[in-house]
Design a protein around this motif. Sequence first.
Motif, PDB file in Angstrom:
ATOM      1  N   GLN A  90      14.813  11.781 -29.500  1.00 27.29           N
ATOM      2  CA  GLN A  90      13.661  11.795 -30.402  1.00 27.29           C
ATOM      3  C   GLN A  90      13.667  12.998 -31.348  1.00 27.29           C
ATOM      4  N   LYS A  91      14.608  13.916 -31.154  1.00 28.64           N
ATOM      5  CA  LYS A  91      14.734  15.126 -31.968  1.00 28.64           C
ATOM      6  C   LYS A  91      13.443  15.935 -31.961  1.00 28.64           C
ATOM      7  N   PHE A 105       7.565  20.364 -31.480  1.00 28.23           N
ATOM      8  CA  PHE A 105       8.237  20.838 -32.689  1.00 28.23           C
ATOM      9  C   PHE A 105       9.498  20.016 -32.907  1.00 28.23           C
ATOM     10  N   SER A 106       9.972  20.020 -34.130  1.00 31.16           N
ATOM     11  CA  SER A 106      11.260  19.412 -34.422  1.00 31.16           C
ATOM     12  C   SER A 106      12.319  20.140 -33.599  1.00 31.16           C
ATOM     13  N   ALA A 107      13.267  19.396 -33.077  1.00 32.14           N
ATOM     14  CA  ALA A 107      14.358  19.993 -32.301  1.00 32.14           C
ATOM     15  C   ALA A 107      15.549  20.306 -33.204  1.00 32.14           C
ATOM     16  N   ILE A 108      15.317  20.372 -34.514  1.00 36.91           N
ATOM     17  CA  ILE A 108      16.365  20.674 -35.476  1.00 36.91           C
ATOM     18  C   ILE A 108      16.109  22.068 -36.046  1.00 36.91           C
ATOM     19  N   ASP A 137       4.104  28.521 -31.213  1.00 34.44           N
ATOM     20  CA  ASP A 137       3.851  28.068 -32.578  1.00 34.44           C
ATOM     21  C   ASP A 137       5.112  27.723 -33.371  1.00 34.44           C
ATOM     22  N   GLY A 138       6.283  27.815 -32.773  1.00 35.52           N
ATOM     23  CA  GLY A 138       7.530  27.473 -33.454  1.00 35.52           C
ATOM     24  C   GLY A 138       8.013  28.532 -34.426  1.00 35.52           C
ATOM     25  N   LEU A 149      10.057  26.256 -36.870  1.00 36.18           N
ATOM     26  CA  LEU A 149      10.324  24.845 -36.600  1.00 36.18           C
ATOM     27  C   LEU A 149       9.140  24.022 -37.103  1.00 36.18           C
ATOM     28  N   GLU A 150       9.425  22.835 -37.590  1.00 36.18           N
ATOM     29  CA  GLU A 150       8.364  21.940 -38.052  1.00 36.18           C
ATOM     30  C   GLU A 150       7.550  21.478 -36.851  1.00 36.18           C
ATOM     31  N   GLU A 151       6.228  21.626 -36.935  1.00 32.42           N
ATOM     32  CA  GLU A 151       5.365  21.188 -35.838  1.00 32.42           C
ATOM     33  C   GLU A 151       5.196  19.674 -35.891  1.00 32.42           C
TER      34      GLU A 151
END
Length: 164
Positions: A90-91, A105-108, A137-138, A149-151
């Motif tokens: 699901q990234k 958060f995005s895993a990228i 908060d990434g 990271l994108e939330e």
Amino acid sequence: MVTEPASQVEENERPATEAPDGGNTRRGVLIGVGLAGVAGVAAACGGSDDSGDSGGNGAAGQQSPAAGGGAALAQTSEIPVGGGKVFKEQKVVVTQPAQGTFKAFSAICTHRQCPVDEVADGTINCPCHRSKFKIADGSVAGGPATRPLEEKQVTVSGGQIKLA
């Protein structure tokens, strides 16, 4: 018996990438361009230029078809307090910075778009260039990344964590 100079090769013995006049054929040029493109993609994924962010969101803003729409990512009991879990397909990475608080958060990684691979010691970690992001908060906690990271939005209901 007459022999031709060694530089003159019969047409059927000439490499496919060489024209009769010794120049390159269209096929040879296209093969070269294709190989250069493959090399460029490989360099982008594993390059050693640690000068900073790559500029675009790349895959960070994309979700796989299974990323949203109902299926539970995990049970709340699977996400440790002060830690988290990476969901490669699901990234996304889900964290629990404090008891009962779940974040996603995005895993990228925002540095070079490598997938993060672990959550340890309060950070989400990227193996490519060692960028680290805070589980709460990434935000960037170390390494060459300069953007958080994108939330992602999650819902928690009945002990299940789902992407919103």
